[in-house]
Scaffold this active site. Structure first.
Site, PDB file in Angstrom:
ATOM      1  N   ASP A 140       0.837  -1.199   0.000  1.00  0.00           N
ATOM      2  CA  ASP A 140       0.000   0.000   0.000  1.00  0.00           C
ATOM      3  C   ASP A 140       0.871   1.248   0.000  1.00  0.00           C
ATOM      4  O   ASP A 140       1.970   1.230  -0.564  1.00  0.00           O
ATOM      5  CB  ASP A 140      -0.929  -0.047   1.226  1.00  0.00           C
ATOM      6  CG  ASP A 140      -2.304   0.523   0.929  1.00  0.00           C
ATOM      7  OD1 ASP A 140      -2.378   1.736   0.680  1.00  0.00           O
ATOM      8  OD2 ASP A 140      -3.288  -0.239   0.933  1.00  0.00           O
ATOM      9  N   HIS A 172      -4.065   5.610   3.793  1.00  0.00           N
ATOM     10  CA  HIS A 172      -4.806   4.449   3.270  1.00  0.00           C
ATOM     11  C   HIS A 172      -4.266   3.153   3.855  1.00  0.00           C
ATOM     12  O   HIS A 172      -5.016   2.300   4.338  1.00  0.00           O
ATOM     13  CB  HIS A 172      -4.699   4.441   1.746  1.00  0.00           C
ATOM     14  CG  HIS A 172      -5.549   3.422   1.067  1.00  0.00           C
ATOM     15  ND1 HIS A 172      -5.075   2.200   0.661  1.00  0.00           N
ATOM     16  CD2 HIS A 172      -6.849   3.454   0.713  1.00  0.00           C
ATOM     17  CE1 HIS A 172      -6.044   1.519   0.075  1.00  0.00           C
ATOM     18  NE2 HIS A 172      -7.135   2.259   0.098  1.00  0.00           N
ATOM     19  N   ASN A 263     -13.980   0.296  -7.450  1.00  0.00           N
ATOM     20  CA  ASN A 263     -15.098   1.110  -6.963  1.00  0.00           C
ATOM     21  C   ASN A 263     -15.819   1.900  -8.052  1.00  0.00           C
ATOM     22  O   ASN A 263     -16.380   2.952  -7.785  1.00  0.00           O
ATOM     23  CB  ASN A 263     -14.604   2.109  -5.916  1.00  0.00           C
ATOM     24  CG  ASN A 263     -13.983   1.437  -4.719  1.00  0.00           C
ATOM     25  OD1 ASN A 263     -14.276   0.292  -4.422  1.00  0.00           O
ATOM     26  ND2 ASN A 263     -13.096   2.145  -4.045  1.00  0.00           N
ATOM     27  N   SER A 325     -11.465  -1.137  -1.074  1.00  0.00           N
ATOM     28  CA  SER A 325     -10.185  -1.101  -0.355  1.00  0.00           C
ATOM     29  C   SER A 325     -10.355  -1.534   1.092  1.00  0.00           C
ATOM     30  O   SER A 325      -9.433  -2.068   1.711  1.00  0.00           O
ATOM     31  CB  SER A 325      -9.616   0.319  -0.359  1.00  0.00           C
ATOM     32  OG  SER A 325      -8.923   0.589  -1.542  1.00  0.00           O
TER      33      SER A 325
END
Length: 637
Positions: A140, A172, A263, A325
């Site tokens: 990430d 994130h 998404n 996520s």
């Protein structure tokens, strides 16, 4: 400057205000666990209780007419309860459950983490909260390694960009890491799905994008340094062969790879989630329905809570974000719990467990089940892998699957062949052998066998390939003559054709996909020669022989002939054995037809012919083949 291929963080997460803190309090509740092997029986009266007392029953409450009784070892709970309820005077019988303290973390924000209730984390934690030997790599944008809910669970951090352990405090990545393994029972924040496991933060991002090459380096670092599970809450719509190869190599080495489905609320494939051997995770809402922003389609495997998921944020903070996520690390956490409970499982078995135990959800708009199930931590942890049965080899001559099991089993044997499933109920108190009728199956077909017990636990499927033990039919061979330059015919598709003369192979070669073959001969075969032709399939099963005798299709030849003059009254010569000899002049015979001897020699009496006359000689063999006219001029002397 090298070309940048952006891997957007599984679409931008939806920001919401941090949730309000709850007061810190340790909650203790009770939940039902597995039965201890005892039952409670409610009687209408105590008449007839004598038999139960002789069987070892204990009176619990005489006024309420309750007794407790131990279940026989060789009988299932459901069968024993049914037997009891059939007895006169029994109102009902039920398992004598064990009650234990349920694991509910004392973390102040735990009650705000709705996803734990949805996937039944508490029931899963009754089994395990995760082992510190299980490592989940979070590939990430870094992580806050000083966050109070994460600092004790971090292992081997790595920054691909700087090649060291100094990773950025990624917002994130911190949120994702907390969903997986935020500490439990420390009276702060919330809890991860697997709070007892370790996370390996790997930074591959610079600002909002990362090179594919850096993702690949992150994967390689994770595998090399002992990560069991890779979580990639990132993606792109472009296929990368190099990234796919890195993913497949990691899977081959035994890791479970989990990624966000994307998404865009569309059918678009998000990579790496779209690769084979990657569990692609879509998102659900608090209402346990698929989120509208979640991608869907054939590459999505499973759903998980992804909307307003509360987790850790940099600088000791907490907040709720939405997106696939967030759903991906929920599944990664459940995978970590499974592996913590059963560390000897393979990655394929962990993946199978996740998908097999997931809950089926109904689409409220259509009333039909979603194509994808939603992860269920409790079922995944309650489930245990049964020993696989021993299955004998299956051939294309058999119509049954024969198997044996080394211990007691009560449940169902499931056999899937040619897309159809045959089930057989089994109730054996000891080891057993059985056979299940499935009809004859074509060679090469895959047959899958598994056991499913009454609690829904399954064995790892045993897959058998139907063996080809059936020999091909004998080839059909076209006529072969002594003037043939090839042998042709039909046989089983792609079979090996062999032509022999006695024990000597004359020629061999393969039939085509349609079963046709033409084999060129190195030399012509003599008339009367006996040939045998066989076909061998890919399993080396050999057909019966097709027998072929070489036909005589060649007219006799004249080997020699005597000189014919005006005074000749006898013509001699040599030709094929037993061939007929005819002499003509102007279309009329000038002698009786004679037959050559076994040695081919012949002698024909003729009347004297004038010099200059042309005699036509014809030879006909026993097969009826006649030569063209052989011309001879009558000489003066």
């Amino acid at each position: 400057m090298k070309r940048l291929i952006s891997l957007i963080v599984a679409l931008i997460f939806l920001f919401v205000s941090p949730m309000a803190h709850l007061s810190s309090a340790e909650s203790v509740e009770r939940s039902v666990n597995e039965t201890s092997g005892r039952v409670i029986v409610k009687m209408q009266s105590f008449q007839g209780i004598t038999r139960l007392l002789k069987a070892g029953a204990t009176v619990l409450a005489e006024k309420e007419k309750l007794v407790s009784l131990k279940k026989p070892v060789n009988q299932s709970m459901s069968a024993f309860l049914k037997e009891l309820e059939k007895r006169p005077g029994v109102l009902y019988a039920e398992p004598d459950y064990k009650l234990t303290r349920s694991v509910i973390p004392n973390d102040v924000k735990y009650r705000e983490q709705w996803h734990h209730q949805t996937i039944q984390s508490e029931r899963a934690w009754d089994v395990t909260m995760g082992s510190n030997q299980t490592i989940v790599a979070v590939i990430d944008d870094g992580m806050d390694m000083k966050h109070p809910d994460l600092k004790n669970n971090i292992v081997k951090p790595y920054n691909v960009l700087t090649k060291n352990a100094k990773i950025p405090v990624g917002e994130h990545g911190t949120h994702v890491g907390g969903i997986i393994a935020a500490s439990a029972n420390n009276r702060i924040g919330g809890s991860g799905v697997a709070p007892g496991v370790k996370v390996m933060p790997i930074n591959v991002f610079e600002d909002d994008a990362a090179y594919i090459s850096e993702i690949i380096q992150g994967i390689e670092y994770a595998v090399k340094n002992g990560a069991d599970i890779l979580n990639m809450s990132l993606g792109m719509e472009f296929y990368s062969r190099a990234l796919n190869e890195a993913v497949q190599a990691a899977h081959k080495k035994g890791t479970v790879i989990i990624a966000a489905a994307g998404n865009t609320g569309s059918y678009l494939i998000n990579y790496p989630a779209g690769y084979q051997n990657v569990i692609s995770v879509g998102a659900t809402t608090q209402y346990d329905v698929m989120a509208r922003y979640s991608n869907y389609g054939k590459t999505v495997d499973i759903l998980a809570p992804g909307t307003d998921v509360l987790s850790t944020l940099p600088n000791g903070k907490y907040g709720a974000y939405s997106g696939t996520s967030m759903a991906s690390p929920v599944v990664a956490g459940v995978a970590a719990l499974i592996w913590s409970k059963e560390p000897k499982l393979t990655n394929a078995q962990v993946e199978y467990r996740l998908l097999q135990t997931a809950a089926k959800l109904k689409n409220p708009r259509t009333g039909k089940l979603y194509e994808y199930p939603r992860v269920d931590a409790a079922k995944a942890l309650k489930y245990h892998l049964l020993a696989s049965p021993k299955v004998t080899d299956i051939t294309d001559k058999h119509s049954k699957v024969s198997l044996s099991y080394s211990s007691a089993f009560r449940g169902t044997i499931s056999v899937t062949a040619n897309g159809k499933t045959v089930k057989k109920a089994v109730n054996h108190g000891t080891a057993f052998k059985t056979a299940i009728e499935i009809g004859k199956q074509a060679a090469g077909r895959k047959i899958t066998i598994k056991l499913i017990d009454r609690e829904g636990n399954e064995s790892w499927p045993v897959t058998k390939t139907v063996k080809d033990v059936t020999a091909p039919n004998a080839p059909k061979v076209q006529a072969v003559a002594d003037n043939s330059t090839a042998i042709s015919g039909t046989a089983e598709a792609a079979s090996l054709i062999t032509v022999k003369k006695g024990k000597t192979t004359v020629v061999s070669g393969k039939a085509d996909k349609a079963g046709k073959f033409t084999l060129k001969l190195k030399s012509k075969q003599k008339a009367g020669t006996a040939l045998t032709v066989t076909a061998a399939d890919q399993a080396k099963n050999v057909s019966k022989e097709a027998k072929v005798v070489v036909k005589d299709k060649t007219p006799p030849a004249l080997a020699q002939i005597s000189k014919i003059t005006a005074s000749t009254t006898k013509v001699t010569g040599k030709t094929e054995a037993r061939a007929k000899v005819i002499l003509k002049v102007g279309g009329k015979s000038i002698a009786k037809t004679v037959k050559a001897g076994k040695d081919g020699k012949f002698s024909v009496k003729i009347s004297k012919q004038k010099a200059g006359t042309t005699i036509h000689l014809y030879l006909t063999d026993e097969a009826g083949n006649q030569s063209k006219a052989i011309k001879r001029k009558v000489l003066k002397k």
